[in-house]
Design an enzyme around this catalytic site. Sequence first.
Site, mmCIF file in Angstrom:
data_model
loop_
_atom_site.group_PDB
_atom_site.id
_atom_site.type_symbol
_atom_site.label_atom_id
_atom_site.label_comp_id
_atom_site.label_asym_id
_atom_site.label_seq_id
_atom_site.Cartn_x
_atom_site.Cartn_y
_atom_site.Cartn_z
ATOM 1 N N LYS A 120 -5.856 -2.071 -2.027
ATOM 2 C CA LYS A 120 -5.110 -1.368 -0.978
ATOM 3 C C LYS A 120 -6.049 -0.931 0.147
ATOM 4 O O LYS A 120 -5.715 -1.034 1.327
ATOM 5 C CB LYS A 120 -4.376 -0.170 -1.595
ATOM 6 C CG LYS A 120 -3.279 -0.628 -2.563
ATOM 7 C CD LYS A 120 -2.776 0.489 -3.460
ATOM 8 C CE LYS A 120 -1.676 -0.006 -4.398
ATOM 9 N NZ LYS A 120 -1.346 0.944 -5.465
ATOM 10 N N ILE A 156 5.696 4.659 0.997
ATOM 11 C CA ILE A 156 5.158 5.404 2.150
ATOM 12 C C ILE A 156 4.917 4.417 3.296
ATOM 13 O O ILE A 156 4.232 3.424 3.099
ATOM 14 C CB ILE A 156 3.809 6.083 1.797
ATOM 15 C CG1 ILE A 156 3.932 6.949 0.545
ATOM 16 C CG2 ILE A 156 3.274 6.870 2.972
ATOM 17 C CD1 ILE A 156 2.578 7.473 0.047
ATOM 18 N N VAL A 175 0.858 -1.202 0.000
ATOM 19 C CA VAL A 175 0.000 0.000 0.000
ATOM 20 C C VAL A 175 0.885 1.239 0.000
ATOM 21 O O VAL A 175 1.728 1.403 0.883
ATOM 22 C CB VAL A 175 -0.923 0.036 1.236
ATOM 23 C CG1 VAL A 175 -1.822 1.276 1.188
ATOM 24 C CG2 VAL A 175 -1.762 -1.222 1.337
#
Length: 453
Positions: A218, A149, A145
């Site tokens: 996600k 990040i 996902v």
Amino acid sequence: MGKDVRESDADVLSGAVGVGLIGFGTIGAGVAKVLRDNASVIEQRLGFPLRLARIADLDLETDRGVDVSGIVFDRDTEGLIADPAVEIVIELIGGYDVARRFMLAAIDAGKHVVTANKALLALHGAEIFAAADAKGVDVAFEASVGGGIPILRSLREGLAANRIESLHGIMNGTTNYVLTEMEKTAEDFDVVLKRAQELGYAEADPTFDVDGIDAAHKLALLVGMAFGAKLTYKEIPTEGIRGLTPVDFEAAEEFGYRFKLLGIAKSRSEGGEERIEARVQPTLIPSDSLLAKVDGAMNAIAVHGNAVGPTLFYGAGAGELPTASAVVADLMEIAREIRRGRAGRVAPLSYAPGELREKPLVPLGELEGRYFLNFTAADEPNVLAHITGALGEHGVSIESVLQKRSGEERGSVPVIVLTHPAREAHVRAALEAIDALEDVTAPTRLVRVEEEL
Ligand code: HSE
């Protein structure tokens, strides 16, 4: 091909944790590069090295631009999984069936698993997590996902003290690139998509991206992490960006909004029952919001916790090194736990096993908000009155109306309405009546406006 060098005895002496990689494509090559190029900082942080002991892939010929000397590199996935020099298996082949088989085999062999495979986990996560729990091994998937990040780790650790109230994410770089370009150039969707493919942003078959399926994969994982809710991506109402036209962008700008493909999830508690709002759809958000400023192929996820308030995570959602950054972070976390003798205790979805619950989804009809409606109307007297009349009859009040000169069809004009806050069921009932009118010549496009991000 790399030399077959066994260093498990040396590993024991150096304290290295051995890693095996299945799938030596773009991300796999990135993982090998990060492990090699960042070996010293990784060792300084862990106190011991990570060693890429084996790589398995069908293609042994292509030059990935990474030195594989000292690494066993062959097609033998079974051998990799069984190898005592491999304590953590990285699955990077993607897809459902073969990847699932490899992951379950690795877990069965008592190996920890790291993957970027959102599609697999969003469908078969419950089975894989249960198998890992039974075996006392970890499954980590930070790269699945938001690419680089660290959003999953942030939900699981940094925000663990919060009841999460909402999350809004731009979680697909391909669609964010297409939307940004359509807005900038006023070109049609097909033209911009073709350019995205030429630039290597979009796959040859861009279905998963443009139809919102990748974002739904996600979101399914985020909903588990954020709310402890069991959900597969198939339960998430999902809509892609194919229908949007340059006129939509022009009107949105006049109303003060931008289009983003958002994955949205919220927790709603009423009468002691918690329900989850979850959806992936093109959404209009205020042009001055932080998420509206996320352009091109970048990703961002806004999370609201009841103690922390608003937070925002931004970065590259795809790509060789950003995705590898997340994979190697997972390896480091598991390796640390292995050395402490505590591996297998990290709850994959951040809730203790047994605490993940079925939670009902809020039906879309119950949502309330402003709606952007693009009607295709015959360019004749009284048409606007018919449209506004039908909206009024269903209790939907109009905030602004725009009529654009150029029609998508001959003899028709786009009439664009921004409503005052209304219940979606009422808006949909009005649209059913309006789309049945003779002077409305194509199905109306409905886009929800999200004001509180
Ligand atoms: N295809 C995805 C995207 C990247 O465009 O963001 C991998 O998740």
